[in-house]
Design an enzyme around this catalytic site. Structure first.
Site, PDB file in Angstrom:
ATOM      1  N   ASP A 121       1.534  48.687  66.160  1.00 25.27           N
ATOM      2  CA  ASP A 121       2.228  47.835  65.195  1.00 25.27           C
ATOM      3  C   ASP A 121       1.535  47.931  63.836  1.00 25.27           C
ATOM      4  OD1 ASP A 121       3.937  45.795  64.155  1.00 25.27           O
ATOM      5  OD2 ASP A 121       2.250  44.407  64.363  1.00 25.27           O
ATOM      6  N   ASP A 136       2.724  50.149  60.004  1.00 25.83           N
ATOM      7  CA  ASP A 136       2.961  49.626  58.653  1.00 25.83           C
ATOM      8  C   ASP A 136       2.114  50.439  57.658  1.00 25.83           C
ATOM      9  OD1 ASP A 136       4.794  47.632  59.411  1.00 25.83           O
ATOM     10  OD2 ASP A 136       3.823  46.096  58.182  1.00 25.83           O
TER      11      ASP A 136
HETATM   12  C1  IPM Z   1       7.628  45.594  64.512  1.00 23.68           C
HETATM   13  C2  IPM Z   1       7.508  44.103  64.277  1.00 23.68           C
HETATM   14  C3  IPM Z   1       7.530  43.381  65.610  1.00 23.68           C
HETATM   15  C4  IPM Z   1       6.302  43.814  66.371  1.00 23.68           C
HETATM   16  C5  IPM Z   1       7.592  41.842  65.555  1.00 23.68           C
HETATM   17  C6  IPM Z   1       8.694  41.354  64.694  1.00 23.68           C
HETATM   18  C7  IPM Z   1       7.710  41.265  66.940  1.00 23.68           C
HETATM   19  O1  IPM Z   1       6.403  43.813  63.533  1.00 23.68           O
HETATM   20  O2  IPM Z   1       8.617  46.025  65.113  1.00 23.68           O
HETATM   21  O3  IPM Z   1       6.745  46.349  64.082  1.00 23.68           O
HETATM   22  O4  IPM Z   1       5.215  43.247  66.181  1.00 23.68           O
HETATM   23  O5  IPM Z   1       6.422  44.731  67.183  1.00 23.68           O
HETATM   24 MN    MN Z   2       5.369  45.568  62.759  1.00 23.00          MN
END
Ligand code: IPM
Ligand code: MN
Ligand code: NAD
Length: 343
Positions: A241, A245
């Site tokens: 996760d 990003d």
């Molecule tokens: C993602 C989002 C999700 C995650 C959340 C919204 C549950 O951040 O898809 O990356 O943490 O997986």
């Molecule tokens: Mn995420």
């Protein structure tokens, strides 16, 4: 040509705005789809208290694929506590539909040619059903000064192995055939050990794939300083996760980062969504970049077997640089027009 039944969950914030553009572009490929929109997300929760009714979940299982925009309240919302929608809707779908691979490809569009980070072309395979996301944990003595909160990480040999094997299979198909395991084996000596042993064992089946290991903290340095070292990365749910990003930010911006939540066994529909969230700070302003949702729709078409349509979308995204100031729907129109002309 088949006609596909696609469920749309626009969700919250910019979610519905970017899904609309993605579907516009799918239509421009000529692939025939029947779409049904589901009213799920913050508005429905506030109105009815429902997050994902069982009947809706059962219905969703009958589609060929699901496209989701984003779910989640504005940070600090009083009406919708953090986690209600994320756990009750998105994670519930990932778990119940057994979407155990979260495939997140990062390719710097040439239109972002002056990127400080240089061209990026790698895929992160994020385990999508276990780890700290599994929901193990709880409170003791909640609200007292002696309060305890635990949040465990669940790692099964079965879950790790199927994800790692998928990553090896993908790496074996790519030109560079290189796979990096990212974890934190120096501290997470139980889960890290399971991941490393599984990785090493599965790697014996793929002698053509060269391998590497990075601790997740160092991977953050490398991803910023020399992202071209990566080809395929496999990692656990939470590291995946966070890293994705970061990967979005170094490959042209989060507005380009797409993802495919896959059920590789195809026992039900897979779910396609941008990496980004509901971005309440720009909702309704026309500033949302729909490229991530459009690329996710391309991943959906690819998974459905519509290779040519998917490739058309990917090549338009690779070449098209929106002029500054264009709105979400103007960018969607421009991409749809180029996709349509390429047919
Ligand atoms: C993602 C989002 C999700 C995650 C959340 C919204 C549950 O951040 O898809 O990356 O943490 O997986
Ligand atoms: Mn995420
Ligand atoms: P976010 O991804 O929504 O926003 C982070 C930053 O990126 C913001 O500045 C936003 O404006 C920008 N951004 C995101 N998408 C963009 C786009 N397409 N074009 C241009 N800029 C874009 O993350 P957040 O603020 O931490 O989360 C907001 C809400 O979304 C929370 O409720 C969170 O739980 C939820 N969320 C949902 C998903 C999902 O449904 N898959 C993913 C991440 C976050």
């Amino acid at each position: 040509m088949s006609r596909y039944r696609i469920a749309l969950i626009g969700g919250d914030g910019i979610g519905p705005e970017v899904v609309a553009e993605a579907i516009k572009v799918v239509a421009a490929t000529g692939v025939e789809v029947d779409t049904t929109s589901y009213d799920l997300g913050a508005a429905r929760y506030v109105r009815t208290g429902e997050v994902l009714p069982e009947g809706v979940l059962a219905e969703l299982k009958g589609y060929d694929a699901i496209m989701l925009g984003a779910v989640g309240p504005a940070i600090g919302s009083k009406e919708v506590p953090s986690g209600i929608l994320e756990r009750g809707l998105l994670l519930k779908l990932r778990f119940d539909l057994d979407l155990y691979v979260n495939l997140r490809p990062f390719v710097t569009p040439p239109s972002v040619g002056d990127s400080r980070f240089g061209p990026v072309d790698f895929v992160v395979i994020r385990e999508n059903t276990e780890g700290t996301y599994a929901g193990e944990g709880g409170f003791l003595r909640k609200g007292t000064t002696a309060e305890v909160a635990t949040q465990g990480s669940v790692n099964t040999r079965f879950g790790v192995e199927r994800c790692v094997r998928f990553a090896f299979e993908l790496a074996a198909q790519r030109e560079r055939k290189h796979l990096t395991l990212v974890h934190k084996t120096n501290v997470l000596t139980f889960s890290g050990d399971l991941w490393q042993r599984t990785f090493d064992e599965v790697s014996q089946e793929f002698p053509e794939v060269s391998v590497a290991y990075n601790h997740v903290d160092a991977a953050c340095i490398y991803m910023v300083e020399s992202p071209s070292r990566y080809d395929v990365v496999v990692t656990d749910n939470l590291f995946g996760d966070i890293l994705t990003d970061l990967a979005g930010a170094v490959s042209g911006g989060i507005g380009h980062a797409a993802s495919a939540n896959l059920n590789p066994a195809r026992t039900g529909p897979s779910l396609f969504e941008p990496v980004h969230g509901a971005a309440h700070d720009i909702a309704g302003t026309g500033k949302a970049n729909p490229s991530a949702a459009i690329r996710s729709a391309g991943l959906m078409l690819e998974f459905l077997g519509e290779r040519k349509a998917a490739d058309t979308i990917f090549s338009v995204l690779a070449e098209y640089a929106p002029e500054p100031g264009l709105t979400t729907s103007q960018i969607g129109d421009a991409i749809a027009e180029r996709v349509s002309n390429a047919n």
